[in-house]
Structures are given as structure tokens and as C-alpha cells.
Design a protein around this motif. Sequence first.
Motif, PDB file in Angstrom:
ATOM      1  N   LYS A 112       0.997  -1.182  -0.094  1.00 13.20           N
ATOM      2  CA  LYS A 112      -0.041   0.127  -0.038  1.00 13.20           C
ATOM      3  C   LYS A 112       0.981   1.050  -0.068  1.00 13.20           C
ATOM      4  O   LYS A 112       1.672   1.628   0.911  1.00 13.20           O
ATOM      5  CB  LYS A 112      -0.929  -0.178   1.190  1.00 13.20           C
ATOM      6  N   LEU A 113       0.930   2.000  -1.037  1.00 18.41           N
ATOM      7  CA  LEU A 113       1.930   2.913  -1.310  1.00 18.41           C
ATOM      8  C   LEU A 113       1.151   4.521  -1.432  1.00 18.41           C
ATOM      9  O   LEU A 113       1.372   4.951  -2.259  1.00 18.41           O
ATOM     10  CB  LEU A 113       2.470   2.741  -2.580  1.00 18.41           C
ATOM     11  N   PRO A 114       0.701   4.873  -0.460  1.00 18.02           N
ATOM     12  CA  PRO A 114      -0.052   6.407  -0.352  1.00 18.02           C
ATOM     13  C   PRO A 114       1.120   7.543  -0.384  1.00 18.02           C
ATOM     14  O   PRO A 114       2.029   7.227   0.237  1.00 18.02           O
ATOM     15  CB  PRO A 114      -0.799   6.476   0.797  1.00 18.02           C
ATOM     16  N   ASN A 142      -4.371   4.209  -1.912  1.00 16.34           N
ATOM     17  CA  ASN A 142      -4.485   3.964  -0.348  1.00 16.34           C
ATOM     18  C   ASN A 142      -5.177   2.623   0.081  1.00 16.34           C
ATOM     19  O   ASN A 142      -5.618   2.473   1.098  1.00 16.34           O
ATOM     20  CB  ASN A 142      -5.490   5.043  -0.075  1.00 16.34           C
ATOM     21  N   LYS A 143      -5.147   1.566  -1.327  1.00 11.92           N
ATOM     22  CA  LYS A 143      -5.487   0.520  -1.032  1.00 11.92           C
ATOM     23  C   LYS A 143      -4.333  -0.629  -1.375  1.00 11.92           C
ATOM     24  O   LYS A 143      -3.443  -0.296  -2.231  1.00 11.92           O
ATOM     25  CB  LYS A 143      -6.562   0.065  -1.942  1.00 11.92           C
ATOM     26  N   TRP A 144      -4.641  -1.826  -0.684  1.00 13.81           N
ATOM     27  CA  TRP A 144      -3.473  -2.708  -0.795  1.00 13.81           C
ATOM     28  C   TRP A 144      -3.510  -3.119  -2.374  1.00 13.81           C
ATOM     29  O   TRP A 144      -4.701  -3.392  -3.114  1.00 13.81           O
ATOM     30  CB  TRP A 144      -3.844  -4.084  -0.048  1.00 13.81           C
ATOM     31  N   ASP A 145      -2.355  -3.489  -2.940  1.00 12.26           N
ATOM     32  CA  ASP A 145      -2.219  -3.735  -4.332  1.00 12.26           C
ATOM     33  C   ASP A 145      -1.294  -5.023  -4.382  1.00 12.26           C
ATOM     34  O   ASP A 145      -0.097  -4.962  -3.549  1.00 12.26           O
ATOM     35  CB  ASP A 145      -1.685  -2.755  -5.096  1.00 12.26           C
ATOM     36  N   LYS A 146      -1.499  -6.050  -5.115  1.00 10.92           N
ATOM     37  CA  LYS A 146      -0.640  -7.267  -5.371  1.00 10.92           C
ATOM     38  C   LYS A 146       0.254  -6.746  -6.309  1.00 10.92           C
ATOM     39  O   LYS A 146      -0.050  -6.565  -7.377  1.00 10.92           O
ATOM     40  CB  LYS A 146      -1.420  -8.514  -5.821  1.00 10.92           C
ATOM     41  N   ILE A 147       1.621  -7.237  -6.101  1.00 14.46           N
ATOM     42  CA  ILE A 147       2.750  -6.725  -7.024  1.00 14.46           C
ATOM     43  C   ILE A 147       3.598  -8.024  -7.293  1.00 14.46           C
ATOM     44  O   ILE A 147       3.775  -8.640  -6.443  1.00 14.46           O
ATOM     45  CB  ILE A 147       3.682  -5.662  -6.309  1.00 14.46           C
ATOM     46  N   PHE A 148       3.750  -8.286  -8.605  1.00 12.06           N
ATOM     47  CA  PHE A 148       4.568  -9.593  -8.859  1.00 12.06           C
ATOM     48  C   PHE A 148       5.760  -8.973  -9.906  1.00 12.06           C
ATOM     49  O   PHE A 148       5.573  -8.032 -10.771  1.00 12.06           O
ATOM     50  CB  PHE A 148       3.818 -10.352  -9.863  1.00 12.06           C
ATOM     51  N   TYR A 178       3.246   0.488   3.303  1.00  8.52           N
ATOM     52  CA  TYR A 178       3.003  -0.863   3.932  1.00  8.52           C
ATOM     53  C   TYR A 178       3.318  -2.124   3.003  1.00  8.52           C
ATOM     54  O   TYR A 178       2.848  -1.932   1.950  1.00  8.52           O
ATOM     55  CB  TYR A 178       1.502  -0.723   4.406  1.00  8.52           C
ATOM     56  N   ILE A 179       3.926  -2.978   3.836  1.00  2.00           N
ATOM     57  CA  ILE A 179       4.340  -4.106   2.993  1.00  2.00           C
ATOM     58  C   ILE A 179       3.928  -5.457   3.599  1.00  2.00           C
ATOM     59  O   ILE A 179       3.999  -5.714   4.730  1.00  2.00           O
ATOM     60  CB  ILE A 179       5.809  -4.267   2.478  1.00  2.00           C
ATOM     61  N   ASP A 180       3.531  -6.604   2.918  1.00  5.05           N
ATOM     62  CA  ASP A 180       3.073  -7.650   3.459  1.00  5.05           C
ATOM     63  C   ASP A 180       3.259  -8.970   2.829  1.00  5.05           C
ATOM     64  O   ASP A 180       3.309  -8.692   1.404  1.00  5.05           O
ATOM     65  CB  ASP A 180       1.817  -7.453   3.955  1.00  5.05           C
ATOM     66  N   ASP A 181       3.513 -10.008   3.080  1.00  8.01           N
ATOM     67  CA  ASP A 181       3.380 -11.511   2.451  1.00  8.01           C
ATOM     68  C   ASP A 181       4.382 -11.519   1.095  1.00  8.01           C
ATOM     69  O   ASP A 181       3.969 -11.474   0.192  1.00  8.01           O
ATOM     70  CB  ASP A 181       2.074 -11.543   2.004  1.00  8.01           C
ATOM     71  N   ILE A 182       5.523 -11.137   1.481  1.00  9.20           N
ATOM     72  CA  ILE A 182       6.505 -11.318   0.561  1.00  9.20           C
ATOM     73  C   ILE A 182       7.021 -12.923   0.216  1.00  9.20           C
ATOM     74  O   ILE A 182       7.492 -13.537   1.142  1.00  9.20           O
ATOM     75  CB  ILE A 182       7.915 -10.533   0.734  1.00  9.20           C
ATOM     76  N   LYS A 183       6.629 -13.144  -1.002  1.00 10.88           N
ATOM     77  CA  LYS A 183       6.640 -14.759  -1.161  1.00 10.88           C
ATOM     78  C   LYS A 183       7.432 -14.873  -2.483  1.00 10.88           C
ATOM     79  O   LYS A 183       7.283 -14.029  -3.424  1.00 10.88           O
ATOM     80  CB  LYS A 183       5.650 -15.787  -1.066  1.00 10.88           C
ATOM     81  N   ILE A 184       7.970 -16.223  -2.718  1.00 11.21           N
ATOM     82  CA  ILE A 184       8.621 -16.638  -3.908  1.00 11.21           C
ATOM     83  C   ILE A 184       7.677 -17.521  -4.449  1.00 11.21           C
ATOM     84  O   ILE A 184       6.976 -18.208  -3.882  1.00 11.21           O
ATOM     85  CB  ILE A 184      10.010 -17.618  -3.732  1.00 11.21           C
TER      86      ILE A 184
END
Length: 411
Positions: A112-114, A142-148, A178-184
Amino acid sequence: MKRFIFLFFMFILLIISLFPLLTMFFTAIVPQGNLNNIVTEKFLNDFETKYIRYIKRKIKTYNGTKISIVKDSPVSTQSLKIEISPEKNQKVALLTGDLDLRISKGIELYAKLPDIDDFNIEFYDIDGNSYSFPIEINGDLNKWDKIFISLTNVKKIDLKHITKIAFSFYSKKSAYIYIDDIKIKYKFPTLMNFVIVWKENNFGRYMFNSLLIAILVVLGNIIFSTTVAYAFARREFFGKNFLFLIVLATMMIPPQVTIIPIFILMKNFGWIDTYYSLIIPFLVTPFGIFLLKQYIEQLPIELEQAAYVDGANTFQILFHVIFPLSKPAIAVMGINTFITSWNMLFYPLVMTSSKNMRTVQVGLALFQKFNQVDWPILMAASSIIGIPVIIAFLIFQKHIISGITQGAVKG
């Protein structure tokens, strides 16, 4: 109906017989885990802990960047909050130790990158080389976004040894990230395990050694075992039966009993850790002599007598009459000798001491670590090792089948 049932039954038998081979190959294309537990993704950090000190041991901050844990997450209960100072290039790095990303499709995370003007993800290898991925910022920040982040075409860094994954930010004013759930995310299926096996651990050399040894041992047995078998089958000489009994007796001696005297003999010759010690002791085998003697005795002796009348000598008869007629038995002996030589582990392990002289079975044994077995890598190596055996069978199968059917036809 009966034909259908028969074909169905044969198909089931075929599947059962091929099941070990299929499971081995299937495990070889698994990125991580095994046949029962296929790992297609792996969390690097999900920040599900109440101890910020534990998080800080795995994360390094730069330029005074501040981090904390907050109860805000799109998929779990909490995430990492990063405080960004205005007009500063700030960075947070996730320390990964020695992470292998060669089998991965990429990295996935939630963010989330405001109020962020620039956001980059950087990968660092063990040599300090880095590769940066700019992340396009759009949508509702202001919302969570999934980044790949795809790693498919990355060539500037060593993906085998990634030491840290960094997040760099720039904002014109104070902001929070805000950063969350970093996974391979792993590739599945993948052929990278075969590439790793072939390029690493000197496996190409092991294959060359085993092929050279097996081919020379097979050729030696075809020539020498057939020659000795012909002498036992067609020639009369003093002590013939006694010598043949000795040959049969050697088949009953376990190889572990003879390894010490053979080792001492090879050491006296100066052949330890050379091809001589792996080839010469096996150029003639009692099984080959026994098999070919029994086969040659069944051949019509009139053919040899006719050749003698035409002026042929013993060696001409051996190579122009006996060898062509003995192709089925030679094929059986050849494939048996090839498989035996190819699968030999104990003897090469004792007779060799350097990496350049190891065979595939010794190399395969090295893949198995004390408390951990990398099953996909091990099965990829096993699949590669099985290819020459299959090729050898395909080469000899025509002669083997002709030998089986020859006795079923009345002339």
C-alpha cells in the motif's frame, strides 16, 4: 470383448511397470519438495510476529528509515510499516542469506503506497551486483495492491546466490508505506533441475567416465569372453572341465571379498585413480564366459567343419562364423555387462579418489546429504543416469528378441 479385456489388462500392467519411472521424472520437474509435497511458493516474510526485534534482525534500513509492525493486512493480521522522510532516497532490505531464485518465476508481495512518487525493488547477489525493477504506481494508492516481479529474463546478477531484496522509495513529502506477504513463486513444472545437475558438481565428467568405462568393458567382454567361451565349447585340452569349474566358482564369490586383493594389485601397478583400475579387471567376466559357452555348444558344428574344408583357420571361424551366429547371446551379455558396469558404486568408490575419475553412481551418492535430501535434484540426476541404459537396451533389443524367437521356430 475378450480382446478388449486383454488389451486393457496389458495397458494396466504397462502403467504399473512404468510407474517408478514416471514418478521419478515427475519429481525431477518439481521446483522444491517431493512427490507428496510440491512446493510452488515460499514465504520470505509475512511479518506475523509481535516482536519487532525479530523483524529487525532480518531487515536492514538505510538513511534513517524507520519501521514498525501495524495491524493492517490484506490477507493476514499485520504488516510492515515503513516511514518515509521527504526528499530522501530511502531503502529497506530484506536479508535472505543465500537464496536460490533460479527456479522461481518471480517475487510476489502486497503493498500500500500512499503519497509515493517512486518505488523500486532491487535484488543483490553475493558479489554485490544488483538489478533494479521500477514499479509502476497507479490506481488507488490507499488500497492494498498485489505486485509481482518476474525474474524470467534477469541475467545481470547471479540468481543462485541472492543475499538481499531491497525496497527503495522516494517521496516529496512525509509518507508511510505498508508491505506484507513477500513470497517466492516457483515455476512448475520446471526443467531447471536437469540444468543444475548437468552444469554443477562435475556431473558431465561423471557421465563421460561411466560411458567410457562401460563401453570399453562391453567391447572387452564381447571379444575376450566369446574367445574363452569358444575354447571351452569347441576345444579339448588338459584340465578343461576343472578350469571351467573354477570360472563358475568365481561367480559365487561376493565382490566385497575380492576388493582388497584387487586394490593391492592395482596399487602395486600404480593404477589407483586411473581408468586402468576401472576397466581392465572387468574386460572378461565369468557370466559372459558361461552364457556364451552354453550358446556356442548349441550351434551346429557342421558350419565350422565346412569352414575348415574351405580353408578357414580358427580365428577366421571365430570372427566370421561364431560371432555372427552368437549375436543374440552377445546382445544379452552386452546389455547385462553395460548395466552392471554403469550401476557399479562400491568398486569405483574404492579405486578413485579425485573428482575427475568419479563415475555417475559415485556422483549420485554425493547428492545425498547427511540430514537433507534435495529430492527434485536427486531425481533429475537419476533420470539423466537412466538415459544411457535405455539407449543401450534399444540398441541390443533387436538381437535379444531375435534370440528369444529363434528357438520358437522349427527349421
